[in-house]
Design a protein around this motif. Structure first.
Motif, PDB file in Angstrom:
ATOM      1  N   LEU A 159       0.819  -1.206   0.000  1.00 17.30           N
ATOM      2  CA  LEU A 159       0.000   0.000   0.000  1.00 17.30           C
ATOM      3  C   LEU A 159       0.858   1.264   0.000  1.00 17.30           C
ATOM      4  O   LEU A 159       0.611   2.202  -0.770  1.00 17.30           O
ATOM      5  N   VAL A 160       1.876   1.310   0.855  1.00 15.90           N
ATOM      6  CA  VAL A 160       2.702   2.525   0.895  1.00 15.90           C
ATOM      7  C   VAL A 160       3.578   2.624  -0.346  1.00 15.90           C
ATOM      8  O   VAL A 160       3.987   3.726  -0.740  1.00 15.90           O
ATOM      9  N   GLY A 161       3.840   1.481  -0.987  1.00 16.30           N
ATOM     10  CA  GLY A 161       4.554   1.511  -2.264  1.00 16.30           C
ATOM     11  C   GLY A 161       3.737   2.202  -3.340  1.00 16.30           C
ATOM     12  O   GLY A 161       4.279   2.965  -4.150  1.00 16.30           O
ATOM     13  N   ILE A 162       2.435   1.940  -3.359  1.00 16.81           N
ATOM     14  CA  ILE A 162       1.539   2.634  -4.293  1.00 16.81           C
ATOM     15  C   ILE A 162       1.602   4.139  -4.042  1.00 16.81           C
ATOM     16  O   ILE A 162       1.735   4.947  -4.980  1.00 16.81           O
ATOM     17  N   MET A 163       1.510   4.526  -2.783  1.00 18.10           N
ATOM     18  CA  MET A 163       1.535   5.942  -2.441  1.00 18.10           C
ATOM     19  C   MET A 163       2.865   6.581  -2.833  1.00 18.10           C
ATOM     20  O   MET A 163       2.902   7.711  -3.342  1.00 18.10           O
ATOM     21  N   ALA A 164       3.964   5.854  -2.615  1.00 22.19           N
ATOM     22  CA  ALA A 164       5.279   6.384  -2.954  1.00 22.19           C
ATOM     23  C   ALA A 164       5.384   6.676  -4.448  1.00 22.19           C
ATOM     24  O   ALA A 164       5.832   7.759  -4.862  1.00 22.19           O
ATOM     25  N   ALA A 165       4.975   5.718  -5.268  1.00 18.63           N
ATOM     26  CA  ALA A 165       5.069   5.898  -6.720  1.00 18.63           C
ATOM     27  C   ALA A 165       4.185   7.036  -7.207  1.00 18.63           C
ATOM     28  O   ALA A 165       4.582   7.811  -8.089  1.00 18.63           O
ATOM     29  N   MET A 166       3.009   7.164  -6.638  1.00 20.16           N
ATOM     30  CA  MET A 166       2.097   8.217  -7.066  1.00 20.16           C
ATOM     31  C   MET A 166       2.568   9.599  -6.627  1.00 20.16           C
ATOM     32  O   MET A 166       2.304  10.604  -7.297  1.00 20.16           O
ATOM     33  N   ALA A 167       3.295   9.655  -5.507  1.00 20.76           N
ATOM     34  CA  ALA A 167       3.807  10.942  -5.021  1.00 20.76           C
ATOM     35  C   ALA A 167       5.124  11.322  -5.685  1.00 20.76           C
ATOM     36  O   ALA A 167       5.506  12.503  -5.678  1.00 20.76           O
ATOM     37  N   SER A 168       5.829  10.350  -6.255  1.00 21.81           N
ATOM     38  CA  SER A 168       7.156  10.587  -6.805  1.00 21.81           C
ATOM     39  C   SER A 168       7.094  11.383  -8.107  1.00 21.81           C
ATOM     40  O   SER A 168       6.275  11.094  -8.989  1.00 21.81           O
ATOM     41  N   GLN A 169       7.980  12.343  -8.229  1.00 23.91           N
ATOM     42  CA  GLN A 169       8.112  13.096  -9.476  1.00 23.91           C
ATOM     43  C   GLN A 169       9.120  12.446 -10.413  1.00 23.91           C
ATOM     44  O   GLN A 169       9.003  12.547 -11.631  1.00 23.91           O
ATOM     45  N   THR A 170      10.095  11.767  -9.846  1.00 28.81           N
ATOM     46  CA  THR A 170      11.130  11.124 -10.666  1.00 28.81           C
ATOM     47  C   THR A 170      10.748   9.701 -11.072  1.00 28.81           C
ATOM     48  O   THR A 170      11.378   9.120 -11.959  1.00 28.81           O
ATOM     49  N   LYS A 171       9.752   9.147 -10.383  1.00 24.48           N
ATOM     50  CA  LYS A 171       9.346   7.747 -10.536  1.00 24.48           C
ATOM     51  C   LYS A 171      10.443   6.786 -10.094  1.00 24.48           C
ATOM     52  O   LYS A 171      10.427   5.596 -10.429  1.00 24.48           O
ATOM     53  N   LYS A 172      11.382   7.337  -9.317  1.00 25.55           N
ATOM     54  CA  LYS A 172      12.376   6.509  -8.639  1.00 25.55           C
ATOM     55  C   LYS A 172      12.146   6.652  -7.139  1.00 25.55           C
ATOM     56  O   LYS A 172      12.112   7.770  -6.622  1.00 25.55           O
ATOM     57  N   VAL A 173      11.972   5.537  -6.457  1.00 19.24           N
ATOM     58  CA  VAL A 173      11.725   5.574  -5.020  1.00 19.24           C
ATOM     59  C   VAL A 173      12.737   4.675  -4.328  1.00 19.24           C
ATOM     60  O   VAL A 173      13.391   3.851  -4.970  1.00 19.24           O
ATOM     61  N   GLY A 174      12.868   4.851  -3.018  1.00 15.81           N
ATOM     62  CA  GLY A 174      13.879   4.102  -2.290  1.00 15.81           C
ATOM     63  C   GLY A 174      13.312   3.283  -1.143  1.00 15.81           C
ATOM     64  O   GLY A 174      12.239   3.585  -0.613  1.00 15.81           O
ATOM     65  N   PHE A 175      14.058   2.245  -0.780  1.00 16.56           N
ATOM     66  CA  PHE A 175      13.746   1.423   0.397  1.00 16.56           C
ATOM     67  C   PHE A 175      15.031   1.214   1.177  1.00 16.56           C
ATOM     68  O   PHE A 175      16.060   0.806   0.610  1.00 16.56           O
ATOM     69  N   ILE A 176      15.002   1.507   2.486  1.00 18.32           N
ATOM     70  CA  ILE A 176      16.144   1.267   3.364  1.00 18.32           C
ATOM     71  C   ILE A 176      15.698   0.363   4.497  1.00 18.32           C
ATOM     72  O   ILE A 176      14.832   0.728   5.298  1.00 18.32           O
ATOM     73  N   GLY A 177      16.269  -0.832   4.541  1.00 16.93           N
ATOM     74  CA  GLY A 177      15.944  -1.785   5.594  1.00 16.93           C
ATOM     75  C   GLY A 177      16.962  -1.708   6.721  1.00 16.93           C
ATOM     76  O   GLY A 177      18.028  -1.108   6.584  1.00 16.93           O
ATOM     77  N   GLY A 178      16.648  -2.334   7.827  1.00 16.62           N
ATOM     78  CA  GLY A 178      17.570  -2.410   8.947  1.00 16.62           C
ATOM     79  C   GLY A 178      18.505  -3.591   8.764  1.00 16.62           C
ATOM     80  O   GLY A 178      19.303  -3.631   7.829  1.00 16.62           O
ATOM     81  N   MET A 179      18.401  -4.559   9.647  1.00 14.65           N
ATOM     82  CA  MET A 179      19.237  -5.751   9.555  1.00 14.65           C
ATOM     83  C   MET A 179      18.803  -6.589   8.349  1.00 14.65           C
ATOM     84  O   MET A 179      17.613  -6.789   8.110  1.00 14.65           O
ATOM     85  N   ASP A 180      19.783  -7.063   7.596  1.00 15.93           N
ATOM     86  CA  ASP A 180      19.489  -7.790   6.358  1.00 15.93           C
ATOM     87  C   ASP A 180      19.052  -9.217   6.677  1.00 15.93           C
ATOM     88  O   ASP A 180      19.860 -10.137   6.769  1.00 15.93           O
ATOM     89  N   ILE A 181      17.744  -9.381   6.857  1.00 17.36           N
ATOM     90  CA  ILE A 181      17.145 -10.671   7.205  1.00 17.36           C
ATOM     91  C   ILE A 181      15.862 -10.842   6.394  1.00 17.36           C
ATOM     92  O   ILE A 181      15.302  -9.865   5.881  1.00 17.36           O
ATOM     93  N   PRO A 182      15.367 -12.072   6.250  1.00 16.08           N
ATOM     94  CA  PRO A 182      14.140 -12.290   5.477  1.00 16.08           C
ATOM     95  C   PRO A 182      12.954 -11.441   5.934  1.00 16.08           C
ATOM     96  O   PRO A 182      12.162 -10.987   5.102  1.00 16.08           O
ATOM     97  N   LEU A 183      12.815 -11.212   7.235  1.00 11.23           N
ATOM     98  CA  LEU A 183      11.706 -10.402   7.732  1.00 11.23           C
ATOM     99  C   LEU A 183      11.701  -9.025   7.083  1.00 11.23           C
ATOM    100  O   LEU A 183      10.655  -8.529   6.645  1.00 11.23           O
ATOM    101  N   ILE A 184      12.857  -8.380   7.005  1.00 15.38           N
ATOM    102  CA  ILE A 184      12.923  -7.046   6.424  1.00 15.38           C
ATOM    103  C   ILE A 184      12.802  -7.102   4.906  1.00 15.38           C
ATOM    104  O   ILE A 184      12.264  -6.180   4.275  1.00 15.38           O
ATOM    105  N   ARG A 185      13.251  -8.183   4.307  1.00 17.12           N
ATOM    106  CA  ARG A 185      13.069  -8.321   2.863  1.00 17.12           C
ATOM    107  C   ARG A 185      11.585  -8.437   2.505  1.00 17.12           C
ATOM    108  O   ARG A 185      11.183  -8.084   1.397  1.00 17.12           O
ATOM    109  N   LYS A 186      10.784  -8.927   3.449  1.00 15.89           N
ATOM    110  CA  LYS A 186       9.326  -8.950   3.218  1.00 15.89           C
ATOM    111  C   LYS A 186       8.786  -7.536   3.029  1.00 15.89           C
ATOM    112  O   LYS A 186       7.959  -7.283   2.154  1.00 15.89           O
ATOM    113  N   PHE A 187       9.238  -6.611   3.874  1.00 11.59           N
ATOM    114  CA  PHE A 187       8.836  -5.216   3.730  1.00 11.59           C
ATOM    115  C   PHE A 187       9.217  -4.700   2.338  1.00 11.59           C
ATOM    116  O   PHE A 187       8.422  -4.082   1.637  1.00 11.59           O
TER     117      PHE A 187
END
Length: 329
Positions: free
Chosen positions: A132-160
């Motif tokens: 859902l927030v990915g949809i919002m990010a793309a619609m708000a983006s002017q460059t159509k490039k968005v970012g994701f920064i996770g914490g510890m590199d584990i499967p749980l965060i890769r789900k996000f």
């Protein structure tokens, strides 16, 4: 007969009183501290809601290193604390041992499954809320490039991250830049590094950045705001950390999970087993308030609400992070 009836009432009152004394909740936080503005703080808020409504006090512990986990958990169990709730998957190893040694106590763990008859395992469909927030990010983006920064590199965060990529690409993003903060627990509490990674993504063209990194995410939101870009918070409602600069927050209702565990312990309705909480169960969502109302257009709201309804109905399948280190989007 009246005397017998009064005697029964007295016995019932004593039994309820005795039961109430057995309800002595405890909450153990993960690394980052209870005021991390994210995951731990959501746990704290759920416990505080329980205390406010019931008047029942709870005890708490903020772990500062891994070696403290079993000792702290065992101490609470020996004190007869019940139920005992742990915020974070890292408690699992200690819980396996302590839950076995104290079969009459009730335990709950967030973000991990521990298969014990006295343990409630609370896991979430983070990928659904992230979509859902990915949809919002793309619609708000002017460059159509968005970012994701996770914490510890584990499967749980890769789900996000995987859910976020799916939503962003469905709404027109051409690129999702992804980085993890680290591969040790320190990754949850490094706002300086979070800010540095955010600046790098902004240099690469990202103008909306989603942080799923615990206390590290505070630095991501700060860096995005300083650069005139938008951030997206996580777990708790972080819209107010940078008012007018946080597009939304992906709510992970850890607060509700803690509150329900404590309340079920009080009411004698605590059940062990796996609770898998997504949009349908009210376990994840996105945040709207006075701080972001001017950032979210009616078109964005409509798109997100439609996606939310479709996910709940099963007409949209949000893919989870795959065990072969891949995301299908």
């Amino acid at each position: 007969m009246k005397r017998i009836f009064l005697g029964l009432l007295a016995a019932t009152a004593l039994s309820f009183s005795a039961y109430a004394q057995e309800v002595k909740p405890a909450l153990l936080y993960d690394l980052g501290g209870k005021f991390d503005k994210s995951f731990n703080e959501a746990s704290f808020n759920g416990a505080e809601k329980f205390k406010a409504e019931t008047g029942i006090e709870y005890v708490e512990f903020e772990v500062s290193n891994a070696s403290q986990r079993e000792q702290a958990l065992r101490r609470f169990a020996e004190d007869g604390r019940n139920p005992i709730v742990m915020a974070g998957f890292s408690w699992a190893e200690s819980l396996e041992k302590v839950a076995t040694d104290f079969p009459d106590l009730k335990f709950a763990i967030i973000d991990m499954v521990v298969d014990k008859p006295n343990v409630r395992s609370l896991v979430f469909k983070e990928h659904e809320g992230s979509y859902l927030v990915g949809i919002m990010a793309a619609m708000a983006s002017q460059t159509k490039k968005v970012g994701f920064i996770g914490g510890m590199d584990i499967p749980l965060i890769r789900k996000f991250g995987c859910g976020y990529v799916g939503g962003a690409k469905a709404a027109g993003a051409t690129e999702v830049i992804q980085n993890m903060t680290g591969d040790t627990p320190a990754a949850w509490n490094d706002p300086t590094k979070g800010g540095e990674i955010a600046k790098t993504q902004i240099d690469q063209g990202a103008d909306v950045i989603y942080a799923a990194a615990g206390g590290t995410g505070v630095g991501v939101l700060q860096a995005a705001a300083d650069a005139g870009k938008l951030g997206i918070g996580v777990d708790s409602n972080q819209n107010g950390l940078q008012p007018g600069k946080v597009l939304t927050s992906m709510l992970k209702r850890v607060d509700t999970a803690v509150y329900n565990a404590f309340m079920d312990g009080k009411n004698g309705t605590f059940e062990a087993g796996i609770n898998n909480l997504g949009l349908k169960e009210g376990g994840v969502d996105y945040a709207m308030d006075e701080n972001n109302k001017d950032l979210v257009t009616e078109e964005m709201k409509a798109a997100v609400e439609k996606a939310k309804a479709d996910i709940i109905a099963g007409t949209i399948t949000v893919h989870d992070y795959m065990s072969d280190d891949s995301c299908p989007y």
